[in-house]
Scaffold this active site. Structure first.
Site, PDB file in Angstrom:
ATOM      1  N   ASP A   1       0.831  -1.200   0.000  1.00 56.31           N
ATOM      2  CA  ASP A   1       0.000   0.000   0.000  1.00 56.31           C
ATOM      3  C   ASP A   1       0.866   1.252   0.000  1.00 56.31           C
ATOM      4  O   ASP A   1       2.043   1.213   0.375  1.00 56.31           O
ATOM      5  CB  ASP A   1      -0.923   0.003   1.223  1.00 56.31           C
ATOM      6  N   GLY A   2       0.271   2.357  -0.418  1.00 54.48           N
ATOM      7  CA  GLY A   2       0.951   3.645  -0.420  1.00 54.48           C
ATOM      8  C   GLY A   2       0.080   4.705   0.218  1.00 54.48           C
ATOM      9  O   GLY A   2      -1.131   4.537   0.360  1.00 54.48           O
TER      10      GLY A   2
ATOM     11  N   GLU B   1       2.193   3.387  -3.967  1.00 50.85           N
ATOM     12  CA  GLU B   1       1.610   2.071  -4.241  1.00 50.85           C
ATOM     13  C   GLU B   1       2.560   1.221  -5.084  1.00 50.85           C
ATOM     14  O   GLU B   1       2.760   0.021  -4.805  1.00 50.85           O
ATOM     15  CB  GLU B   1       0.276   2.245  -4.982  1.00 50.85           C
TER      16      GLU B   1
ATOM     17  N   ASP C   1      -5.033  -2.350  -2.815  1.00 49.35           N
ATOM     18  CA  ASP C   1      -6.308  -1.632  -2.912  1.00 49.35           C
ATOM     19  C   ASP C   1      -6.276  -0.609  -4.046  1.00 49.35           C
ATOM     20  O   ASP C   1      -7.189   0.202  -4.176  1.00 49.35           O
ATOM     21  CB  ASP C   1      -6.691  -0.981  -1.580  1.00 49.35           C
TER      22      ASP C   1
ATOM     23  N   ASP D   1      -1.432  -0.336   5.133  1.00 44.77           N
ATOM     24  CA  ASP D   1      -1.877   1.050   5.094  1.00 44.77           C
ATOM     25  C   ASP D   1      -1.400   1.823   6.321  1.00 44.77           C
ATOM     26  O   ASP D   1      -0.924   2.963   6.204  1.00 44.77           O
ATOM     27  CB  ASP D   1      -3.407   1.106   5.002  1.00 44.77           C
TER      28      ASP D   1
END
Length: 233
Positions: free
Chosen positions: A8-9, A43, A66, A130
């Site tokens: 995640d980013g 991401e 995501d 996240d």
């Protein structure tokens, strides 16, 4: 066996202080970021670092993301972009070409499955990634130390405890403006020795900036510098 992870980013401002992270479990995760970048770069970098960190493993890899942008870019759009010289249909250069080219190389020969998950929907691995990406972005925003994590620890590997290694000499504390350039998680080959060091923040920022300009991992750039230095001695 399959390595299962989430990547995640996070960007505060988009662009703004940004972080990235991948997470397997509490003993195996890695995070980092930049002073200024977009969420999409975060991401992509999370996936790229995960691929590099697990490059020596023979296991297949499943990555929860995501970001539909990341999944579509890596599984649908990239072949067409490459044929056009990293250009889009309108002739404009593809955004994040440096990271995408590195990802294309890192994916070569790997068996990787991507699965989209809805963000902030109580998916355990995604939420953990996240949280760590956002923590990294926040650290860059505040100018504090980035919680980078232990890096990739293969399943079944015994982790060191405080009693396994001598603690740092408390009479020689590390200066507060010294930070790790990168945690030592890049895949090391059979003839490779991993070395970690601390440098002033200004030096770390310069190393990362120069590595990004060349589209390579900061650890690769640092290894090149050390190699050239040794050759000239």
């Amino acid at each position: 066996m399959t390595i299962i992870a989430a990547a995640d980013g996070s960007a505060l401002g988009n662009p703004g202080p940004a972080g990235w992270a991948w997470y397997i479990d509490d003993t195996s995760w890695h995070a980092g970021g930049w002073k200024n970048a977009t969420n999409n770069r975060g991401e992509l970098m999370a996936v790229l670092d995960l691929l590099r960190s697990t490059a020596d493993s023979d296991d297949e890899l499943k990555i929860y993301c995501d970001s539909q942008y990341v999944i579509n870019a890596l599984t649908k759009w990239m072949p067409g972009w490459k044929r056009k010289g990293w250009k889009k249909a309108d002739g404009k250069e593809v955004l994040n070409k440096d990271l995408l080219a590195s990802l294309d190389e890192a994916l070569s020969g790997r068996t990787v499955e991507f699965e989209w998950v809805k963000g902030h929907n109580n998916h355990e691995l995604n939420e953990a990634a996240d949280d760590r990406a956002r923590a990294a972005a926040t650290a860059f925003q505040k100018g504090t130390s980035v919680p980078e994590g232990p890096g990739y620890v293969p399943a079944g590997t015994s982790t060191a405890t405080a009693d396994d290694d001598p603690a740092d000499d408390p009479t020689e504390p590390v200066a507060q403006d010294d930070v790790s350039v990168e945690p030592v998680t890049a895949a090391a080959g059979p003839d490779t020795t991993v070395v970690s060091c601390r440098v002033p923040s200004s030096v770390a920022d310069e190393l990362v900036a120069r590595a990004q300009a060349r589209g390579i991992h900061p650890q690769e750039f640092l290894a090149e510098l050390i190699g050239r230095s040794l050759e000239t001695e």
